[in-house]
Design a protein around this motif. Structure first.
Motif, mmCIF file in Angstrom:
data_model
loop_
_atom_site.group_PDB
_atom_site.id
_atom_site.type_symbol
_atom_site.label_atom_id
_atom_site.label_comp_id
_atom_site.label_asym_id
_atom_site.label_seq_id
_atom_site.Cartn_x
_atom_site.Cartn_y
_atom_site.Cartn_z
ATOM 1 N N LEU A 89 -8.726 21.350 21.806
ATOM 2 C CA LEU A 89 -8.597 20.541 20.821
ATOM 3 C C LEU A 89 -9.254 19.211 21.076
ATOM 4 O O LEU A 89 -9.098 18.631 22.166
ATOM 5 N N ASN A 90 -10.305 19.167 20.198
ATOM 6 C CA ASN A 90 -11.003 18.090 20.174
ATOM 7 C C ASN A 90 -10.168 16.566 19.881
ATOM 8 O O ASN A 90 -9.258 16.707 19.099
ATOM 9 N N ALA A 91 -10.667 15.683 20.757
ATOM 10 C CA ALA A 91 -9.757 14.148 20.494
ATOM 11 C C ALA A 91 -10.819 13.146 20.761
ATOM 12 O O ALA A 91 -11.698 13.180 21.469
ATOM 13 N N VAL A 92 -10.373 11.992 20.211
ATOM 14 C CA VAL A 92 -11.029 10.569 20.525
ATOM 15 C C VAL A 92 -9.841 9.679 20.609
ATOM 16 O O VAL A 92 -8.796 9.976 20.469
ATOM 17 N N THR A 93 -10.406 8.547 21.653
ATOM 18 C CA THR A 93 -9.301 7.503 21.735
ATOM 19 C C THR A 93 -9.406 6.583 20.488
ATOM 20 O O THR A 93 -10.343 6.715 19.689
ATOM 21 N N GLU B 81 -1.823 29.160 32.945
ATOM 22 C CA GLU B 81 -2.785 29.382 33.912
ATOM 23 C C GLU B 81 -3.170 30.901 34.313
ATOM 24 O O GLU B 81 -4.130 31.129 34.762
ATOM 25 N N ALA B 82 -2.175 31.839 34.335
ATOM 26 C CA ALA B 82 -2.247 33.318 34.229
ATOM 27 C C ALA B 82 -3.084 33.778 33.319
ATOM 28 O O ALA B 82 -3.854 34.707 33.547
ATOM 29 N N TRP B 83 -3.014 33.065 31.887
ATOM 30 C CA TRP B 83 -3.959 33.671 31.000
ATOM 31 C C TRP B 83 -5.430 33.313 31.374
ATOM 32 O O TRP B 83 -6.347 34.008 31.276
ATOM 33 N N LYS B 84 -5.533 32.045 31.612
ATOM 34 C CA LYS B 84 -7.026 31.694 32.149
ATOM 35 C C LYS B 84 -7.477 32.463 33.304
ATOM 36 O O LYS B 84 -8.807 32.889 33.474
ATOM 37 N N ASN B 85 -6.551 32.689 34.241
ATOM 38 C CA ASN B 85 -6.829 33.559 35.527
ATOM 39 C C ASN B 85 -7.270 35.108 35.450
ATOM 40 O O ASN B 85 -8.044 35.434 35.867
ATOM 41 N N ASP C 8 -1.415 19.334 27.862
ATOM 42 C CA ASP C 8 -1.609 20.662 28.103
ATOM 43 C C ASP C 8 -2.487 21.497 27.054
ATOM 44 O O ASP C 8 -3.071 22.175 27.599
ATOM 45 N N PHE C 9 -1.735 21.465 26.164
ATOM 46 C CA PHE C 9 -2.122 22.235 24.845
ATOM 47 C C PHE C 9 -3.275 21.857 24.600
ATOM 48 O O PHE C 9 -4.471 22.929 24.270
ATOM 49 N N SER C 10 -3.885 20.470 24.560
ATOM 50 C CA SER C 10 -5.081 20.031 24.084
ATOM 51 C C SER C 10 -6.329 20.869 24.984
ATOM 52 O O SER C 10 -7.250 20.869 24.435
ATOM 53 N N ASN C 11 -6.029 20.616 26.165
ATOM 54 C CA ASN C 11 -6.963 20.995 27.171
ATOM 55 C C ASN C 11 -7.360 22.550 27.237
ATOM 56 O O ASN C 11 -8.246 22.959 27.846
ATOM 57 N N GLY C 12 -6.355 23.314 26.717
ATOM 58 C CA GLY C 12 -6.460 24.622 26.866
ATOM 59 C C GLY C 12 -5.178 25.530 26.074
ATOM 60 O O GLY C 12 -4.037 25.133 26.504
#
Length: 284
Positions: free
Chosen positions: A176-180, A164-168, A98-102
């Protein structure tokens, strides 16, 4: 294991007989000198909060219920103002994915469902640091309580409605950028820089060939090793600690950090070459 020792088993009950049979430090023929060497070899320094907790236990500490009552539920605007006016640390305790996604720019991740208290104590050196929380909904009081139990009782408030309240509210957020691990395997021949933030013992047991050890516990001692402008990749064992490290790096301005999803466990499922550390004294 925890910060209290090493090689701790996962079992919560047992017998003395079982321990005498299985415990590495309870061999029947062990001398005193051998025992001391066994239990101290590879033992890391205690987290910074240990001495502080000893003092608090002696002198007394704030009632947790009072700390919870003082923490304010803040909407996105009030949260933003509080962060600017108090210079509070924004601590995000959601799952690492969740942190990585936003996440709120400049916030630090330490997930509530990992080894939360030990990492807070190891990485937030000032226990009087004002803190603002981003938590999963319904876990605000739990987070405040767990912080207070290890001496961090300066929680000013939490983001009402969660991220979600922050985004809304249309507020700026970062990812956060990530690779497999599979993607990492294709990138390694290009000479990319990779850093291993696991503990020294984990690194010594097995690590990606030619990748240096930069343990999360001592990240403040490794700033000079991380490139400021070129992209670099970090991993831990499974993904929790690497996101902690990445959040700290991003808060320090290292926006070129890239997380390796799944950590070393995922790396071992690929063809990436790994090696173990061999102490020079054991070489013939």
């Amino acid at each position: 294991g925890s910060a209290c020792g090493k090689n701790l088993s996962k079992e919560t009950i047992g017998s003395i007989g079982e321990q005498k049979t299985t415990n590495y430090a309870l061999r029947a023929d062990m001398t005193k000198e051998e025992f001391i060497k066994e239990v101290t070899d590879g033992l890391l320094p205690p987290p910074a909060y240990f001495p502080m907790n000893v003092r608090l236990n002696k002198e007394g500490y704030e009632n947790v219920e009072n700390i919870i009552a003082d923490a304010q539920a803040l909407d996105a605007n009030a949260f933003e103002v509080a962060a600017q006016e108090t210079e509070a640390l924004i601590l995000d305790v959601r799952h690492q994915d969740d942190f990585s996604n936003g996440h709120i720019p400049g916030s630090i991740f330490i997930g509530i469902d990992g080894q939360f208290a030990p990492w807070v104590g190891a990485l937030i050196l000032d226990y009087k640091q004002p803190i603002l929380l981003v938590t999963p909904e319904g876990r605000e009081n739990e987070t405040i309580t767990r912080l207070a139990r290890v001496g961090y009782d300066q929680t000013l408030g939490y983001l009402q409605g969660g991220f979600e309240a922050w985004k809304n509210a249309g507020k700026e957020y970062d990812t956060l950028n990530a690779v497999t691990a599979a993607q990492l395997e294709t990138l390694l021949p290009e000479g990319i820089q990779v850093f291993d933030v696991r503990k020294p013992g984990e690194y010594a047991a097995e690590h990606i060939e030619n990748v240096p050890s930069t343990p999360l516990d001592f990240i403040n001692e490794h700033w000079a090793e991380f490139p400021k402008h070129d992209s670099f990749y970090i991993h831990c064992a499974g993904g929790y600690r690497s996101v902690i490290a990445a959040s700290i790096l991003k808060a320090r301005g290292y926006h070129n950090v890239i997380d390796i999803k799944g950590g070393f466990a995922a790396v071992r499922q690929t063809g990436i070459k790994t090696t173990a550390y061999v102490c020079p004294s054991t070489l013939k």
